[in-house]
Motif scaffolding. Sequence first.
Motif, PDB file in Angstrom:
ATOM      1  N   ILE A 133       0.857  -1.192   0.000  1.00  0.00           N
ATOM      2  CA  ILE A 133       0.000   0.000   0.000  1.00  0.00           C
ATOM      3  C   ILE A 133       0.891   1.240   0.000  1.00  0.00           C
ATOM      4  CG2 ILE A 133      -1.735   1.315   1.266  1.00  0.00           C
ATOM      5  CD1 ILE A 133      -2.545  -1.384   2.579  1.00  0.00           C
ATOM      6  N   ASP A 134       0.652   2.101  -0.958  1.00  0.00           N
ATOM      7  CA  ASP A 134       1.333   3.390  -0.999  1.00  0.00           C
ATOM      8  C   ASP A 134       0.318   4.459  -0.623  1.00  0.00           C
ATOM      9  OD1 ASP A 134       3.213   2.476  -3.924  1.00  0.00           O
ATOM     10  OD2 ASP A 134       3.776   2.355  -1.819  1.00  0.00           O
ATOM     11  N   VAL A 135       0.732   5.420   0.173  1.00  0.00           N
ATOM     12  CA  VAL A 135      -0.166   6.470   0.644  1.00  0.00           C
ATOM     13  C   VAL A 135       0.488   7.822   0.433  1.00  0.00           C
ATOM     14  CG1 VAL A 135      -1.311   7.454   2.677  1.00  0.00           C
ATOM     15  CG2 VAL A 135      -1.217   4.979   2.382  1.00  0.00           C
ATOM     16  N   VAL A 136      -0.303   8.757  -0.020  1.00  0.00           N
ATOM     17  CA  VAL A 136       0.118  10.151  -0.100  1.00  0.00           C
ATOM     18  C   VAL A 136      -0.680  10.887   0.971  1.00  0.00           C
ATOM     19  CG1 VAL A 136       0.191  12.231  -1.518  1.00  0.00           C
ATOM     20  CG2 VAL A 136       0.565   9.982  -2.567  1.00  0.00           C
ATOM     21  N   ASP A 137       0.003  11.464   1.938  1.00  0.00           N
ATOM     22  CA  ASP A 137      -0.641  12.213   3.013  1.00  0.00           C
ATOM     23  C   ASP A 137      -0.570  13.681   2.648  1.00  0.00           C
ATOM     24  OD1 ASP A 137      -1.787  13.019   5.350  1.00  0.00           O
ATOM     25  OD2 ASP A 137      -0.131  12.398   6.638  1.00  0.00           O
ATOM     26  N   ILE A 138      -1.705  14.265   2.341  1.00  0.00           N
ATOM     27  CA  ILE A 138      -1.768  15.643   1.856  1.00  0.00           C
ATOM     28  C   ILE A 138      -2.170  16.563   3.000  1.00  0.00           C
ATOM     29  CG2 ILE A 138      -2.957  17.206   0.274  1.00  0.00           C
ATOM     30  CD1 ILE A 138      -3.357  14.711  -1.533  1.00  0.00           C
ATOM     31  N   ASP A 139      -1.403  17.610   3.167  1.00  0.00           N
ATOM     32  CA  ASP A 139      -1.709  18.573   4.219  1.00  0.00           C
ATOM     33  C   ASP A 139      -2.934  19.401   3.843  1.00  0.00           C
ATOM     34  OD1 ASP A 139       0.410  17.798   5.835  1.00  0.00           O
ATOM     35  OD2 ASP A 139       1.796  19.134   4.803  1.00  0.00           O
ATOM     36  N   VAL A 140      -3.828  19.522   4.804  1.00  0.00           N
ATOM     37  CA  VAL A 140      -5.022  20.337   4.658  1.00  0.00           C
ATOM     38  C   VAL A 140      -5.073  21.242   5.882  1.00  0.00           C
ATOM     39  CG1 VAL A 140      -7.537  20.340   4.482  1.00  0.00           C
ATOM     40  CG2 VAL A 140      -6.225  18.496   3.413  1.00  0.00           C
ATOM     41  N   THR A 141      -5.083  22.532   5.638  1.00  0.00           N
ATOM     42  CA  THR A 141      -5.161  23.499   6.733  1.00  0.00           C
ATOM     43  C   THR A 141      -6.379  24.389   6.525  1.00  0.00           C
ATOM     44  OG1 THR A 141      -3.853  25.185   5.604  1.00  0.00           O
ATOM     45  CG2 THR A 141      -2.636  23.519   6.875  1.00  0.00           C
ATOM     46  N   ALA A 142      -6.596  25.308   7.439  1.00  0.00           N
ATOM     47  CA  ALA A 142      -7.734  26.218   7.325  1.00  0.00           C
ATOM     48  C   ALA A 142      -7.619  27.113   6.102  1.00  0.00           C
ATOM     49  CB  ALA A 142      -7.858  27.061   8.589  1.00  0.00           C
ATOM     50  N   THR A 143      -6.392  27.357   5.631  1.00  0.00           N
ATOM     51  CA  THR A 143      -6.190  28.286   4.513  1.00  0.00           C
ATOM     52  C   THR A 143      -5.638  27.643   3.240  1.00  0.00           C
ATOM     53  OG1 THR A 143      -3.988  28.843   5.315  1.00  0.00           O
ATOM     54  CG2 THR A 143      -5.814  30.240   6.071  1.00  0.00           C
ATOM     55  N   ASP A 144      -5.249  26.379   3.297  1.00  0.00           N
ATOM     56  CA  ASP A 144      -4.628  25.755   2.130  1.00  0.00           C
ATOM     57  C   ASP A 144      -4.991  24.283   2.064  1.00  0.00           C
ATOM     58  OD1 ASP A 144      -3.058  25.659  -0.166  1.00  0.00           O
ATOM     59  OD2 ASP A 144      -1.253  25.148   0.953  1.00  0.00           O
ATOM     60  N   CYS A 145      -5.157  23.794   0.849  1.00  0.00           N
ATOM     61  CA  CYS A 145      -5.486  22.381   0.652  1.00  0.00           C
ATOM     62  C   CYS A 145      -4.727  21.875  -0.566  1.00  0.00           C
ATOM     63  CB  CYS A 145      -6.988  22.206   0.453  1.00  0.00           C
ATOM     64  SG  CYS A 145      -7.460  20.509   0.126  1.00  0.00           S
ATOM     65  N   GLY A 146      -3.911  20.859  -0.359  1.00  0.00           N
ATOM     66  CA  GLY A 146      -3.109  20.315  -1.451  1.00  0.00           C
ATOM     67  C   GLY A 146      -3.831  19.304  -2.309  1.00  0.00           C
ATOM     68  N   ILE A 147      -5.088  19.004  -2.014  1.00  0.00           N
ATOM     69  CA  ILE A 147      -5.802  17.943  -2.725  1.00  0.00           C
ATOM     70  C   ILE A 147      -6.018  18.289  -4.199  1.00  0.00           C
ATOM     71  CG2 ILE A 147      -7.988  16.687  -2.874  1.00  0.00           C
ATOM     72  CD1 ILE A 147      -8.013  16.768   0.221  1.00  0.00           C
ATOM     73  N   ALA A 148      -6.418  19.509  -4.497  1.00  0.00           N
ATOM     74  CA  ALA A 148      -6.669  19.884  -5.892  1.00  0.00           C
ATOM     75  C   ALA A 148      -5.406  19.724  -6.737  1.00  0.00           C
ATOM     76  CB  ALA A 148      -7.204  21.306  -5.976  1.00  0.00           C
ATOM     77  N   GLU A 149      -4.281  20.166  -6.211  1.00  0.00           N
ATOM     78  CA  GLU A 149      -3.019  20.034  -6.950  1.00  0.00           C
ATOM     79  C   GLU A 149      -2.645  18.568  -7.116  1.00  0.00           C
ATOM     80  OE1 GLU A 149       0.315  21.112  -9.113  1.00  0.00           O
ATOM     81  OE2 GLU A 149      -1.462  22.267  -8.572  1.00  0.00           O
TER      82      GLU A 149
END
Length: 124
Positions: free
Chosen positions: A77-93
């Motif tokens: 299993i490979d996982v990408v842990d994307i940081d999500v904060t109140a002002t920024d979200c890396g999911i779209a990128e």
Amino acid sequence: MSIAAVLMATAGLPVRDAALAFARAGTPVFPCATGGKRPLTPAGFHDASCDISQVRTWWARWAGANIGIPTGGRSGIDVVDIDVTATDCGIAEYRRRSADLRAHHGSAHDDHQRGHLGSRLGER
């Protein structure tokens, strides 16, 4: 059994039973602190096991433990842990850049509410 099938089969089960189901399916597990990610065993993910007796012992000792699964070669299993904060979200990128990655390396599990995306190599 694929990781996706195990996830579906364990939905709603008590955590101990889910940990045993993962172990029986060949996915090594280890106990983590209730409500968290901190391993409860001395060597953490290095202690992960598919041994049913060991998994029973862990969840008898720590009945409320979360299930930890080592990523990479041990579980496939490979996982990408994307940081999500109140002002920024890396999911779209990530989604913009990941179509080719998923096409070549497997299916993806998308838990965007928690910022987790993962795949099991070879699943399509």
